[in-house]
Design an enzyme around this catalytic site. Sequence first.
Site, PDB file in Angstrom:
ATOM      1  CB  SER A  85      -0.927   0.014   1.220  1.00  0.00           C
ATOM      2  OG  SER A  85      -0.186   0.068   2.416  1.00  0.00           O
ATOM      3  CE  LYS A 123      -3.230   0.985   5.140  1.00  0.00           C
ATOM      4  NZ  LYS A 123      -3.024   0.547   3.748  1.00  0.00           N
TER       5      LYS A 123
END
Length: 814
Positions: A683, A726
């Site tokens: 990511s 996140k």
Amino acid sequence: MSKEWNLTDVSTMPAIALRGLTVFPNVMIHFEVARDISIKALEEAMNTGGPVFLVGQQDIGVEQPEQKDLFTVGTVSNVRQILRMPGDNVRVLVEGQSRGRLVQLTRTEPYLEAEVQAIPAEEPGSRATAKQEALMRSTYELFQQYTELAPKVSPDLLIHVLASQDPGYIADYIAQNIAMRNRDKQEILEELRPVRRLEKLYRLLEREVEILSLDAEIQNKARDQISGHQRDYYLREQMKAIQQELGEGEDSDEFEEYRKKIAGAQLPDQVREKLTKELNRLTKQPFGSSEATVLRSYLDVCLELPWGKTTKEKVSVSAVKKALDQDHFGLEKVKERILEFVAVKQLAPDLKGQVLCLVGPPGVGKTSIAMSMARAMNRKLARISLGGVSDEAEIRGHRKTYVGAMPGRIINAINQAGSCNPLILLDEIDKLGSDHRGDPASALLEVLDGEQNATFRDNFLEVPFDLSEVLFVTTANTTDTIPRPLLDRMEVIELSSYTDEEKLQIAKKHLLPKELKRHGLTRQQLKVSDGAIREIIASYTRESGVRILERKLAAICRKAAMQVVSNDVKSIRITEKQLQKFLGVPRYYPERQALEERVGVVNGLAWTSVGGELLEVEVNVVPGSGKVELTGNLGDVMKESAHAALSYIRSQSDRLGVPSDFYKEKDLHVHFPEGAVPKDGPSAGIAITTAMVSALTGTPVRRGIAMTGEVTLRGRVLPIGGLKEKTMAAFRNGIKTVIIPADNGKDLEEIDQTVRKALHFILVERADQVLDQALVRNVIPAVESGGGSKPARKEQETVLVPTVQDQSAARLRL
């Protein structure tokens, strides 16, 4: 072994291969014959009236012996009698005549026939020497000891030996009639010199007497011990009888108490039968035996279990909702799922097999939610910590015959709860271990399976125990380390990180009152303002849950208690300006990441098992030869992301404004700070790409922006996981704008409303879209004219607000 033979003529005669038997000259012996070749050899000898050669077989397992399978020296014997036995066996009586040497086998079918050279016996001397006489006397004495020690030895044997003065005959006779190994007897048979033969026999007889002496000593000790036990047993039985006559028997009372417990317990028929059988065994055991101790322990454990005992369950949605609201703030989706579970239980009480798994970072209230459920539903609570458990016996228990055996943790939890329908909390199920002692995760498959746990068998109990009424709730920080078969048996409920506002309310309503009570303070003695709590959350903690926040409040309470005791202060009020006096210098500066626009530095977002984290990506460009260096304790996936980003930049160098020959003349150094922390995952691709382009072009990255997503060689942006954690990390660190893959647009519904309102989300499908949004090259004139951050903000508000509908073209769903 002697080879000095005086040979006479060779004669041919039938031969019998003896297995485990040796026949000596001048000795009459009977034995059984079963093999056809041996029976036919006997019949041939009887029909011809001639002798038969008896020779030992070296390997008794050979059924069709040849010459190599036979010893060289045997005995020429006369057949005295043959008796037919049931089962085609023949019992034969033979008399040994002389020793003989096997020259060769002339036939093997239908019986053995051999050429034999007779070995004449050595004539004894007219007068024995002193050494020979001493040897014979020692042999007599030793054989007398043997007859005293050996069982079933006739006294006539000793008389027969004492009557002879021939050392060779004495050796043969004794060797024939005592128990020795067959090869030792064969060694005696092959020795032709009488005195040497007697010497060998004496050494072998010494060993046999020593063995018999040790055996007798062992038997005497065992007999004495048994006699002592029997004596104690008889005395105790007499004492028991006397006590029963006086009405003072203890064991009878104990056994009667066990019988009453078995009769009074609500046991299944199979269990009642098993316990009754074990009690009957106990009554037959002598007092103080180890078996009796094992049986008592087994009966005590089984009868202490709450067979058939249950608590009256309160299946009320309103009661559970009230309890959850009292103990927890927020967690609306979690509470909603638990209330749905209770509602279904209210409509279908017989529903079984539902196992809830609460997954979330540490400190978000997983364990306390399970405790609130147990209190609201009136179920007993038993907590089992599975962290670090690597022994299967911890779940299933040990066999009761082992020393120190005990039931497994599941049965112990049932016993601890005192009911058959408790709520068992399996804490830290993601931290189970596995080693040579078994796999406890596999053992939990039966425990958590509604189709099997009605007959759960613990190794100690050895009888089935019904776990279908038990409500199992498990907790974990992540599902990645839970085996898939075990995870399939559980329904996962995710608990996300708390927002700052939720932490404030939790601190005011739950944590601060709890710490005041623990430290002996009242609300009048210590008051903490909302601003102070917000400052603690922002500057002194960085976590998903509230554990560190609770510790900071505890530290404030301790220092306040010190002032109340030492300075006789009546009341203390703490605001954000006074926090440094109580907690020291702030540890974190959340807004630091958004204060300036930097070249080659991008804020990435990472997921961990304890919540989300903001992860900087730094790229530096220096003159060189095109080397790429990656540092920061990176995993293979992140290294591959960096190389993919570099390949994309090289392929799009003209469009991106990057010199086409940068890979020849520039060295790139990609670094992720905090190198002691391992980093990996798919990511960080767009963050690395943006940092590289920023460093190569000298273009700064917008302030207050963070991003997450993977990039391909063609510049596509792939979806990622852990978006909720996140975005919470971005919110916690003062980030205003977050760039995410377009395919993650559907995941925005799961993000907390507070976070969604505070953050500006940009959905992208290609890497060039990321660069357009992240780099400030389009607004450089506004920045240079002293407009500060307003022009950049204006451009964000007017241009950088794409929606899912705006980006509907050419999406790739991975």
